[in-house]
Scaffold this motif. Structure first.
Motif, PDB file in Angstrom:
ATOM      1  N   SER A 332      32.968  36.607  23.749  1.00  0.00           N
ATOM      2  CA  SER A 332      33.244  37.670  24.735  1.00  0.00           C
ATOM      3  C   SER A 332      34.098  37.162  25.894  1.00  0.00           C
ATOM      4  CB  SER A 332      31.923  38.234  25.267  1.00  0.00           C
ATOM      5  OG  SER A 332      31.220  37.258  26.016  1.00  0.00           O
ATOM      6  N   CYS A 333      34.118  35.847  26.097  1.00  0.00           N
ATOM      7  CA  CYS A 333      34.928  35.278  27.187  1.00  0.00           C
ATOM      8  C   CYS A 333      36.409  35.211  26.839  1.00  0.00           C
ATOM      9  CB  CYS A 333      34.431  33.870  27.534  1.00  0.00           C
ATOM     10  SG  CYS A 333      32.773  33.820  28.225  1.00  0.00           S
ATOM     11  N   GLU A 334      36.755  35.518  25.594  1.00  0.00           N
ATOM     12  CA  GLU A 334      38.156  35.477  25.212  1.00  0.00           C
ATOM     13  C   GLU A 334      38.985  36.540  25.925  1.00  0.00           C
ATOM     14  OE1 GLU A 334      38.223  35.798  21.013  1.00  0.00           O
ATOM     15  OE2 GLU A 334      37.359  33.804  20.650  1.00  0.00           O
ATOM     16  N   ASN A 335      38.315  37.567  26.468  1.00  0.00           N
ATOM     17  CA  ASN A 335      39.020  38.648  27.170  1.00  0.00           C
ATOM     18  C   ASN A 335      39.171  38.370  28.659  1.00  0.00           C
ATOM     19  OD1 ASN A 335      39.225  40.202  24.806  1.00  0.00           O
ATOM     20  ND2 ASN A 335      37.163  41.026  25.116  1.00  0.00           N
ATOM     21  N   LYS A 336      38.960  37.122  29.063  1.00  0.00           N
ATOM     22  CA  LYS A 336      38.995  36.809  30.500  1.00  0.00           C
ATOM     23  C   LYS A 336      40.371  37.079  31.115  1.00  0.00           C
ATOM     24  CE  LYS A 336      39.931  31.851  29.821  1.00  0.00           C
ATOM     25  NZ  LYS A 336      40.129  31.985  28.374  1.00  0.00           N
ATOM     26  N   ASP A 337      41.456  36.814  30.383  1.00  0.00           N
ATOM     27  CA  ASP A 337      42.807  37.050  30.916  1.00  0.00           C
ATOM     28  C   ASP A 337      43.058  38.534  31.152  1.00  0.00           C
ATOM     29  OD1 ASP A 337      43.408  34.361  30.918  1.00  0.00           O
ATOM     30  OD2 ASP A 337      44.207  34.391  28.870  1.00  0.00           O
ATOM     31  N   LYS A 338      42.392  39.368  30.347  1.00  0.00           N
ATOM     32  CA  LYS A 338      42.524  40.809  30.521  1.00  0.00           C
ATOM     33  C   LYS A 338      41.889  41.256  31.837  1.00  0.00           C
ATOM     34  CE  LYS A 338      42.028  45.008  27.738  1.00  0.00           C
ATOM     35  NZ  LYS A 338      41.460  45.573  26.487  1.00  0.00           N
ATOM     36  N   LEU A 339      40.760  40.574  32.191  1.00  0.00           N
ATOM     37  CA  LEU A 339      40.102  40.901  33.468  1.00  0.00           C
ATOM     38  C   LEU A 339      41.004  40.572  34.643  1.00  0.00           C
ATOM     39  CD1 LEU A 339      36.573  39.446  32.636  1.00  0.00           C
ATOM     40  CD2 LEU A 339      37.197  41.866  32.728  1.00  0.00           C
ATOM     41  N   LYS A 340      41.691  39.436  34.573  1.00  0.00           N
ATOM     42  CA  LYS A 340      42.609  39.051  35.642  1.00  0.00           C
ATOM     43  C   LYS A 340      43.779  40.031  35.729  1.00  0.00           C
ATOM     44  CE  LYS A 340      45.440  35.186  37.263  1.00  0.00           C
ATOM     45  NZ  LYS A 340      45.927  33.811  36.960  1.00  0.00           N
ATOM     46  N   LEU A 341      44.258  40.452  34.541  1.00  0.00           N
ATOM     47  CA  LEU A 341      45.351  41.426  34.496  1.00  0.00           C
ATOM     48  C   LEU A 341      44.952  42.723  35.172  1.00  0.00           C
ATOM     49  CD1 LEU A 341      48.114  42.453  33.391  1.00  0.00           C
ATOM     50  CD2 LEU A 341      46.870  43.111  31.308  1.00  0.00           C
ATOM     51  N   PHE A 342      43.741  43.211  34.882  1.00  0.00           N
ATOM     52  CA  PHE A 342      43.275  44.452  35.497  1.00  0.00           C
ATOM     53  C   PHE A 342      43.214  44.309  37.009  1.00  0.00           C
ATOM     54  CE2 PHE A 342      40.788  46.129  31.564  1.00  0.00           C
ATOM     55  CZ  PHE A 342      41.998  46.345  30.929  1.00  0.00           C
ATOM     56  N   GLY A 343      42.734  43.170  37.497  1.00  0.00           N
ATOM     57  CA  GLY A 343      42.682  42.945  38.946  1.00  0.00           C
ATOM     58  C   GLY A 343      44.062  42.968  39.557  1.00  0.00           C
ATOM     59  N   GLN A 354      43.347  57.601  44.038  1.00  0.00           N
ATOM     60  CA  GLN A 354      42.796  58.618  44.922  1.00  0.00           C
ATOM     61  C   GLN A 354      41.268  58.521  44.928  1.00  0.00           C
ATOM     62  OE1 GLN A 354      44.855  60.537  46.761  1.00  0.00           O
ATOM     63  NE2 GLN A 354      46.554  59.401  45.767  1.00  0.00           N
ATOM     64  N   LYS A 355      40.682  59.013  45.976  1.00  0.00           N
ATOM     65  CA  LYS A 355      39.230  59.004  46.092  1.00  0.00           C
ATOM     66  C   LYS A 355      38.618  59.825  44.957  1.00  0.00           C
ATOM     67  CE  LYS A 355      35.487  59.836  49.374  1.00  0.00           C
ATOM     68  NZ  LYS A 355      35.135  60.310  50.740  1.00  0.00           N
ATOM     69  N   GLY A 356      37.636  59.218  44.257  1.00  0.00           N
ATOM     70  CA  GLY A 356      36.962  59.883  43.149  1.00  0.00           C
ATOM     71  C   GLY A 356      37.575  59.576  41.794  1.00  0.00           C
ATOM     72  N   ASP A 357      38.670  58.814  41.753  1.00  0.00           N
ATOM     73  CA  ASP A 357      39.259  58.443  40.460  1.00  0.00           C
ATOM     74  C   ASP A 357      38.323  57.491  39.701  1.00  0.00           C
ATOM     75  OD1 ASP A 357      41.443  59.949  40.944  1.00  0.00           O
ATOM     76  OD2 ASP A 357      42.802  58.292  41.414  1.00  0.00           O
ATOM     77  N   THR A 358      38.168  57.749  38.413  1.00  0.00           N
ATOM     78  CA  THR A 358      37.348  56.860  37.563  1.00  0.00           C
ATOM     79  C   THR A 358      38.212  55.999  36.651  1.00  0.00           C
ATOM     80  OG1 THR A 358      37.155  58.593  35.889  1.00  0.00           O
ATOM     81  CG2 THR A 358      35.401  58.459  37.555  1.00  0.00           C
ATOM     82  N   LYS A 376      39.164  51.104  33.963  1.00  0.00           N
ATOM     83  CA  LYS A 376      38.013  51.818  34.504  1.00  0.00           C
ATOM     84  C   LYS A 376      37.789  51.430  35.957  1.00  0.00           C
ATOM     85  CE  LYS A 376      35.450  52.542  30.224  1.00  0.00           C
ATOM     86  NZ  LYS A 376      34.151  52.326  29.522  1.00  0.00           N
ATOM     87  N   LEU A 377      37.441  52.440  36.761  1.00  0.00           N
ATOM     88  CA  LEU A 377      37.168  52.215  38.186  1.00  0.00           C
ATOM     89  C   LEU A 377      35.753  52.650  38.513  1.00  0.00           C
ATOM     90  CD1 LEU A 377      40.505  53.626  39.666  1.00  0.00           C
ATOM     91  CD2 LEU A 377      39.944  51.226  39.232  1.00  0.00           C
ATOM     92  N   ASP A 378      35.178  52.019  39.508  1.00  0.00           N
ATOM     93  CA  ASP A 378      33.867  52.388  40.011  1.00  0.00           C
ATOM     94  C   ASP A 378      34.074  53.267  41.238  1.00  0.00           C
ATOM     95  OD1 ASP A 378      31.316  52.636  40.997  1.00  0.00           O
ATOM     96  OD2 ASP A 378      30.818  50.501  40.870  1.00  0.00           O
ATOM     97  N   ILE A 379      33.656  54.529  41.146  1.00  0.00           N
ATOM     98  CA  ILE A 379      33.925  55.471  42.236  1.00  0.00           C
ATOM     99  C   ILE A 379      33.171  55.091  43.509  1.00  0.00           C
ATOM    100  CG2 ILE A 379      34.423  57.385  40.662  1.00  0.00           C
ATOM    101  CD1 ILE A 379      31.615  58.431  41.176  1.00  0.00           C
ATOM    102  N   ALA A 387      39.411  45.841  42.507  1.00  0.00           N
ATOM    103  CA  ALA A 387      40.249  44.688  42.131  1.00  0.00           C
ATOM    104  C   ALA A 387      39.452  43.396  42.243  1.00  0.00           C
ATOM    105  CB  ALA A 387      41.492  44.636  43.026  1.00  0.00           C
ATOM    106  N   GLN A 388      38.672  43.280  43.329  1.00  0.00           N
ATOM    107  CA  GLN A 388      37.882  42.067  43.526  1.00  0.00           C
ATOM    108  C   GLN A 388      36.815  41.919  42.431  1.00  0.00           C
ATOM    109  OE1 GLN A 388      38.792  39.951  45.963  1.00  0.00           O
ATOM    110  NE2 GLN A 388      37.401  38.509  44.963  1.00  0.00           N
TER     111      GLN A 388
END
Length: 585
Positions: A332-343, A354-358, A376-379, A387-388
């Protein structure tokens, strides 16, 4: 495995030198075993008589046994009737599995009488029966009442009768025509099973050997045997007949490649091919003495080690499951670069959130065609916090990947160590070997140290062999001794050997500064293969190098070493050769 009537015939012949000997002592070491000391002109001998269902037998023994402080009643009865008695005859009814030993004794009135000891070797119906000169049973080591058997009771005061039997041929005095007729009267079936119905006193292994020779290893049906196969069968039977009548027997024990004794016979056995190992002994008595003593010793060692087998199996299973889970987490750690990309993409596109975007739909400008990705975003979080979050998950994955790789490596090393201990345990031959393994596992924290009085038993020295060229070859008994042998005892110019990629013992050729011949190195490689997990294989790679090139990694488990400047020899494990070269301690 059975002591058949034919083998008992050879025992009878060997025991005839006891005729004229007198009874010195009678002991009963266990519930179903009697040992009678016989004094002859050649010296004193111990005659073992066993009625145990799994090991019924009669033979001379040299094995020392412990006797109970208080002799059992049957032992006292034997002492009363056989005390100072003289053996006057040893008889067998054809090839039946019954040996009659006649003693000339003096009774309470001072009269000379004949007492017979009937040794019935018949599996679970085996018995030792004392009979007076009138054929009346005095007593038996196993009393058989009417509730136990309606066909034949064995009780004091009853007339002794032979066990019921079918009319079968005695291959020592039958002719070819009688064998042909008897086989024709047997219902269709495998020839070896038909032979058991036709002949008295032959065991399945002897019948299979005759059949193997007759059919050249092919299946033969009793009702479709050809003339050529029948001639070969008669030839095999006559060979066995000559061996018994002319005292030219080849007493052979059969064991598997794990050294577990399986069967024995009075002829050389060919039916197993390379699947089994055979060992020849000089006499029938020595064969039985070796076979049952070794089997009982092995059984006792395995019984004492039973808890260790269970412990090692549980530890191995638990460690394997833990490694499997860790591998899944590592995957599951193989997707670590994807996490950095999303950030990075969230940081670059905060103005679009915008406020409320998921979900954030953004172009991945790190790739040439800038494909659109959904993040995916946490509202409940701000864009910066989202990002953090991905940056933190990326850092966790990097740490987890490093830690999991280390844990998996340690787990695999632990599996190798447990496998090596398991291999040593399967080859343990003495109680001392078991004790030393317990101490080793206790030191490694796998079991608790037992609070025993006094010092633990001293470890046995390494197993010693002598090559054909006269070089001493030493083999470690366990992982701790492997370390001591390789890292402390061996000189830098000695040669170190170990099976490649297979758990096994460390082997050292003591060279005294010389260069040993290739034959010695080959023999040492065979010894290394025999003392390893690969001893049942057809070909085993064995690495060897000078002892100076063998090192132990810091913090490694017992028995774990690294080595360089090595060569590899491919050898076939030869247990007979190893046993021949082994020095008896």
């Amino acid at each position: 495995m059975a002591l058949d009537g034919a083998f008992l015939y050879s025992i009878k012949n060997e025991l005839e030198f006891l005729i004229g000997g007198r009874v010195e002592k009678v002991h009963q070491p266990s519930k179903e075993e009697i040992i009678i000391s016989i004094r002859t002109k050649k010296g004193s001998y111990k005659l073992m008589l066993s009625s145990n269902a799994g090991s019924a037998r009669v033979h001379i023994t040299n094995i020392a046994v412990d006797n109970p402080n208080v002799p059992p009643m049957f032992c006292m009865l034997l002492r009363k009737h056989l005390g100072s008695g003289k053996i006057i005859a040893i008889r067998q009814d054809g090839l039946e599995r019954i040996l009659f030993i006649d003693f000339e004794c003096v009774n309470e009135l001072g009269d000379v009488v004949t007492i017979t000891l009937a040794c019935e070797i018949m599996g679970r119906c085996s018995n030792l029966i004392i009979i007076n000169q009138d054929g009346i049973i005095i007593d038996s080591i196993k009393r058989v009442s009417e509730e136990m058997s309606r066909e034949r009771m064995v009780l004091p005061g009853m007339k002794y009768t032979l066990p019921p039997k079918d009319e079968r041929l005695n291959f020592l005095n039958t002719d070819q025509a009688s064998v042909r007729q008897a086989l024709q009267n047997v219902k269709a079936g495998e020839l070896s099973k038909a032979l058991i119905k036709v002949f008295e006193g032959i065991s399945p292994i002897l019948a299979r050997e005759w059949t193997f020779f007759a059919g050249k290893g092919e299946y033969i049906s009793a009702d479709s045997i050809t003339d050529e196969q029948f001639e070969r069968l008669i030839f095999a039977i006559n060979q066995s007949k000559s061996a018994l009548l002319e005292n030219k027997c080849t007493f052979t024990a059969v064991m598997d490649k794990e050294d577990t004794l399986k069967d024995f016979s009075f002829i050389r056995l060919q039916q197993f091919g390379n699947l089994m190992i055979t060992k020849e002994l000089p006499s029938a008595c020595e064969l039985l003495d070796y076979f049952y003593a070794e089997r009982d010793r092995t059984a006792r060692v395995k019984q004492r080690a039973n808890d260790l087998f269970k412990l090692l199996m549980n530890l191995t299973e638990r460690t394997s499951k833990r490694i499997a889970v860790q591998r899944e987490e590592l995957a599951s750690c193989e997707n670590k670069d994807k996490l950095k990309l999303f950030g990075n993409l969230i940081s670059a596109n905060m103005y679009r959130i915008q406020k409320g975007d998921t979900v954030l739909k953004a172009e991945n400008f790190y790739e040439d065609d800038c494909p659109q990705v959904e993040i995916k975003l946490d509202i409940m979080k701000t864009p910066s916090q989202n990002a953090q979050y991905y940056y933190n998950e990326y850092k966790k994955s990097i740490t987890a990947e490093r830690k999991l790789a280390e844990q998996i490596e340690r787990g695999e090393e632990e599996l190798q160590y447990l496998d090596s201990v398991f291999d040593v345990l399967t080859r343990a031959s003495t109680n001392n070997d078991i004790v030393q393994l317990r101490l080793e596992l206790a030191e490694q924290g796998y079991i608790k140290k037992n609070a025993q009085k006094g010092k633990p038993p001293k470890a046995l020295p390494p197993v010693e062999y002598k090559s054909s060229d006269g070089y001493t070859i030493l083999v470690g008994r366990n992982n701790k001794q492997n370390d001591q042998l390789t890292l402390k005892f061996a000189e830098k110019s000695d040669i170190w050997l170990h099976t490649q990629g297979i758990t096994g013992s460390h082997v050292i050729i003591c060279t005294d500064g010389d260069t040993p011949p290739d034959k010695t190195i080959e023999e040492a490689a065979v010894i290394a293969a025999v003392n390893s997990k690969g001893k049942g294989s057809n070909l085993v790679p064995v690495d060897y190098c000078l002892a100076r090139y063998v090192k132990k990694p810091s913090g490694a488990k017992p028995g774990k070493v690294i080595f360089t400047n090595y060569h590899t020899a491919f050898v076939k494990p030869d247990i007979e050769l190893a046993e021949k070269l082994r020095q008896k301690s």
